[in-house]
Design a protein around this motif. Structure first.
Motif, short mmCIF file in Angstrom:
data_model
loop_
_atom_site.label_atom_id
_atom_site.label_comp_id
_atom_site.label_asym_id
_atom_site.label_seq_id
_atom_site.Cartn_x
_atom_site.Cartn_y
_atom_site.Cartn_z
N THR A 59 65.89 51.67 -19.26
CA THR A 59 66.89 51.22 -18.31
C THR A 59 66.22 50.54 -17.13
OG1 THR A 59 68.37 53.00 -18.98
CG2 THR A 59 68.81 51.99 -16.85
N LEU A 60 65.10 51.10 -16.68
CA LEU A 60 64.38 50.51 -15.55
C LEU A 60 63.48 49.40 -16.07
CD1 LEU A 60 63.80 50.45 -12.55
CD2 LEU A 60 62.01 52.16 -12.92
N THR A 61 64.03 48.21 -16.05
CA THR A 61 63.29 47.03 -16.49
C THR A 61 62.54 46.44 -15.30
OG1 THR A 61 65.15 45.59 -15.97
CG2 THR A 61 65.06 46.51 -18.23
N LEU A 62 61.66 45.49 -15.58
CA LEU A 62 60.94 44.80 -14.51
C LEU A 62 61.94 44.05 -13.63
CD1 LEU A 62 58.22 44.08 -13.24
CD2 LEU A 62 58.11 42.13 -14.83
N GLU A 63 62.96 43.47 -14.23
CA GLU A 63 63.97 42.75 -13.46
C GLU A 63 64.69 43.69 -12.49
OE1 GLU A 63 67.92 39.95 -14.14
OE2 GLU A 63 67.11 41.06 -15.83
N LEU A 64 65.09 44.87 -12.97
CA LEU A 64 65.77 45.84 -12.12
C LEU A 64 64.82 46.38 -11.05
CD1 LEU A 64 68.38 47.35 -11.55
CD2 LEU A 64 67.66 49.09 -13.19
N ALA A 65 63.57 46.62 -11.43
CA ALA A 65 62.58 47.10 -10.46
C ALA A 65 62.38 46.08 -9.34
CB ALA A 65 61.25 47.39 -11.16
N ALA A 66 62.30 44.79 -9.71
CA ALA A 66 62.12 43.74 -8.70
C ALA A 66 63.32 43.66 -7.76
CB ALA A 66 61.88 42.40 -9.38
N ALA A 67 64.50 43.94 -8.29
CA ALA A 67 65.71 43.87 -7.47
C ALA A 67 65.87 45.09 -6.56
CB ALA A 67 66.94 43.73 -8.37
N LEU A 68 65.55 46.28 -7.06
CA LEU A 68 65.82 47.51 -6.30
C LEU A 68 64.66 47.98 -5.41
CD1 LEU A 68 67.79 49.76 -8.85
CD2 LEU A 68 68.68 48.29 -7.02
N THR A 69 63.43 47.65 -5.77
CA THR A 69 62.29 48.16 -5.00
C THR A 69 62.37 47.80 -3.51
OG1 THR A 69 60.92 48.21 -6.97
CG2 THR A 69 59.77 48.27 -4.87
N PRO A 70 62.80 46.59 -3.14
CA PRO A 70 62.90 46.31 -1.69
C PRO A 70 63.83 47.26 -0.94
CG PRO A 70 63.01 44.28 -2.94
CD PRO A 70 63.09 45.40 -3.94
N LEU A 71 64.81 47.83 -1.63
CA LEU A 71 65.75 48.75 -0.98
C LEU A 71 65.13 50.11 -0.69
CD1 LEU A 71 68.93 47.92 -3.11
CD2 LEU A 71 68.23 46.94 -0.91
N MET A 72 63.99 50.40 -1.28
CA MET A 72 63.36 51.70 -1.08
C MET A 72 62.76 51.83 0.32
SD MET A 72 64.07 53.23 -3.83
CE MET A 72 65.47 52.17 -4.20
N CYS B 291 57.77 42.62 -7.23
CA CYS B 291 57.51 44.07 -7.18
C CYS B 291 56.28 44.38 -6.36
CB CYS B 291 57.33 44.64 -8.59
SG CYS B 291 58.88 44.90 -9.47
N VAL B 292 55.22 43.61 -6.57
CA VAL B 292 53.98 43.83 -5.80
C VAL B 292 54.27 43.73 -4.31
CG1 VAL B 292 51.73 42.82 -5.23
CG2 VAL B 292 52.38 43.13 -7.63
N ASN B 293 54.96 42.67 -3.91
CA ASN B 293 55.26 42.48 -2.49
C ASN B 293 56.15 43.59 -1.94
OD1 ASN B 293 53.73 40.13 -2.12
ND2 ASN B 293 55.35 38.89 -3.01
N ALA B 294 57.16 43.99 -2.72
CA ALA B 294 58.06 45.05 -2.26
C ALA B 294 57.33 46.38 -2.15
CB ALA B 294 59.25 45.16 -3.21
N LEU B 295 56.46 46.67 -3.11
CA LEU B 295 55.69 47.93 -3.06
C LEU B 295 54.71 47.91 -1.90
CD1 LEU B 295 55.08 48.49 -6.87
CD2 LEU B 295 56.48 49.93 -5.37
N GLU B 296 54.04 46.79 -1.69
CA GLU B 296 53.10 46.70 -0.56
C GLU B 296 53.82 46.84 0.77
OE1 GLU B 296 49.91 46.80 -0.15
OE2 GLU B 296 49.29 46.65 -2.25
N ALA B 297 55.06 46.39 0.84
CA ALA B 297 55.84 46.50 2.08
C ALA B 297 56.17 47.95 2.42
CB ALA B 297 57.12 45.67 1.97
N LEU B 298 56.00 48.85 1.46
CA LEU B 298 56.26 50.27 1.70
C LEU B 298 55.12 50.96 2.44
CD1 LEU B 298 57.71 51.34 -1.78
CD2 LEU B 298 58.96 50.53 0.24
N ARG B 299 53.95 50.32 2.47
CA ARG B 299 52.76 50.95 3.02
C ARG B 299 52.94 51.54 4.42
NH1 ARG B 299 47.47 50.95 0.82
NH2 ARG B 299 47.68 49.38 -0.78
N PRO B 300 53.53 50.82 5.38
CA PRO B 300 53.70 51.41 6.72
C PRO B 300 54.52 52.71 6.70
CG PRO B 300 54.10 49.05 6.82
CD PRO B 300 53.98 49.42 5.37
#
Length: 193
Positions: A81-94, A155-164
């Motif tokens: 269910t968790l595809t790369l497309e869905l991950a790219a869309a939802l990860t910024p919301l985390m 996804c890389v950019n969204a995950l890196e944005a979580l660092r702070p």
């Protein structure tokens, strides 16, 4: 001695009163958001799902959708269910969930980010090179490969944005700090050659 708990009748009366309007409004807004998300989900519009969630500002709705994406069984044919497309869309919301005062929301955001990082690690590690190839003129006739590279890069950019936020959770200590450190380690691993 504490007063007895209110009867069911009294609770229902209160919900219909001045506070009931507030509760009703919250539930109506959440239902509207989740109904819109469901309608887009069944059409395969993951970007629309994420945009609806972002516009709603309702962290509970984000939690509901992210939990469904993580916990849903593999769909027919064995696809996740968790595809790369869905991950790219939802990860910024985390990112906003990591700032939440609700520990369960923070925990879900950490779990979601960890799952994305682990499941797609090889794609995420190769995303910078793949995106460089796309910028230079593409990956040949492989349009699916270009889409995959673009989603992995998102996804890389969204995950890196979580660092702070991960750093802040780690500094604050508590039971979520080890999970934040683990996620930072996955980010480091993602960026390692």
């Amino acid at each position: 001695a504490s007063p007895p708990p209110p009867s069911e009748e009294e609770v229902l009366r209160r919900l219909g009163g001045p506070d009931g309007g507030t509760v009703s409004g919250i539930l109506t807004a959440r239902l509207t958001t989740l109904t819109a998300c469901k309608n887009m989900w069944v059409k395969g519009d993951t970007r629309g799902v994420a945009e609806t969630l972002a516009k709603s500002g309702d962290q509970s709705a984000v939690v509901d959708v992210a939990t469904a994406a993580l916990d849903a069984p593999a769909v027919a044919g064995g696809h996740e269910t968790l595809t790369l497309e869905l991950a790219a869309a939802l990860t910024p919301l985390m990112r906003d969930l990591l700032k939440s005062p609700h520990a369960s929301y923070v925990d879900l955001a950490l779990r979601f980010a960890r799952t994305v990082a682990r499941r797609f690690m090889s794609l995420l590690k190769s995303a910078p090179e793949a995106m460089e190839a796309v910028r230079r003129g593409g990956i040949g006739v492989d349009l699916v490969g270009e889409e995959r590279a673009t989603r992995a890069w998102a996804c890389v950019n969204a995950l890196e944005a979580l660092r702070p936020q991960l750093d802040a959770i780690d500094r604050s200590g508590g039971e979520l700090a080890p999970r934040a450190r683990e996620m930072r380690g996955l980010l480091d691993q993602m960026g390692a050659e």
